[in-house]
Design an enzyme around this catalytic site. Sequence first.
Site: not given
Length: 561
Positions: A2, A50, A75-76, A337, A340
């Site tokens: 969320c 969500l 959120n979790g 990194t 990428r």
Amino acid sequence: MCGIWALFGSDECLAAQCTNAMKIAHRGPDAFRFENVNGFTNCCFGFHRLAIVDQLYGMQPLRVKKFPYLWLCYNGEIYNHIRLKEHFEFDYQTKVDGEILLHLYDRFGIEKMPTLLDGVFAFILLDTANKKVFLGRDTYGVRPLFRLLTDDGFLAVSSEAKGLTEITHSMSTPAKITPFPPGHFEEFDLKLTGKVKSVQMERFHCCTDEPKHASYNNLQGLGTGFELETVKSNIRILFENAVKKRLMAHRRIGCLLSGGLDSSLVAATLVKLAKEEELQYPIQTFAIGADDSPDLLAARKVAAYIGSEHHEVNFTPEEGIRAVDEVIFHLESFDITTVRASVGMYLISKYIREKTDSVVIFSGEGSDELTQGYIYFHKAPTPKAGAEESVRLLKELYLFDVLRADRTTAAHGLELRAPFLDHRFTAYYLSLPAEMRAPKNGVEKHLLRESFKGMNLIPDEILWRRKEAFSDGMTSLKKSWYASLQEHIESEVNDSQLEKADKLFPFNPPKTKEGFYIRQVFEKKYPGRSEWTPHYWMPRWIKATDPSARTLSIYKPDKDE
């Protein structure tokens, strides 16, 4: 997954500030709520939902009749919420896993509450009765949280930093936006004006300590001592338990599958448990790559072996280059990194969102840090040095791989689950003697591979497959994503620009053209926010100017050097 957002003590009109909350709308595509706090007119919460657990009562801020003075935005997922509810005989009003935070806080207070949570979380808890605000974040920072605090006590909080960059306040000095430290909670006194004062910031869990919640879950079959067979059995039991608890969802579950060791173990265990739990649908697995990429071929083998419903997403370097700007916007990072490796994950998440109904996505994140999977671990001077590096990497995950995994999936409204970062599994693995965890016979992650040997969970050639960097393994053998990206950058950045990098970007100046190119995009989107990437991710113990495994002289060591 969320998006959470809150303001305490705003001097500006809340309706105007509220537009900032919309910048994290991608995290919760199912619903949005903006709510003022009674009695504190300049405090408010914003929530993007969500829906994964409890479709009916899952809107936030979460409030229950029993505690009318508590407001929770989180959120979790709390995987042990039912176990705790039954153990402490809490009287629940909803089926929301987050309701457990309210009951634990009421009974035990803020110091103990987060220690009992088995899961991933970022929370904002308001207690209007005691005039307190609390923030907290899980051990590895799997769920993100950022805070902005001005000198006069205006606090703004958001799942992503982009929800705070244009917040206005009355102070003349600019306020810093900082990531909230994982494994900590912070307590604020709330004044009548809605402004706050930070009174304590405490660490509630460190990755090397067995979590307090372990004592409420007695796992059958766990042995004691460091005899190899016992250790291997414990690793299997704890890993399977980590995957099993993460099946908690009312939405379809899928799995990223690169064909490497970590994602293959996760996918195979997930498919096995889904059958045992009688899930009503086949598990979908997702791989991304060019037609002849090593990852795509390996993933295809694993999917056929475990019997998943397999999807392949075709990747072209041109598509990757086009996505770089968007990826940097979502990441809020200029680490080379990270950017990428995020491109492939961002594009595969986009495919999952648009072409399938899988929403909860399992992944192999955290294994390389925990089990010493990076190639440079072969160069560790001693097993003790390797073990210390492993802990350092785990503590920094929230700046790098976990950040990548969260933002690339959340950008498309998906929720990521990373069983390798299970508190109990990681604490056990880190408690093992350093010698056991070190690379052996020239093979990294030897102990993890050895633990699943002879189990027929995944094909043997995958069990012993060497490490590929995600951004390298997904591209064509003829020409890597890395090489294609460098070529594009050569046309965008010239030598004289790079020579001036130190003057242009005094903090963390880029040393390569790729670093310069990424930094330019970042500065355009987030000017003056370079402190969000405190340093670059780089291998240790070897001379390296580039983080790609492909550029290291030890990329494919045939024997232990």
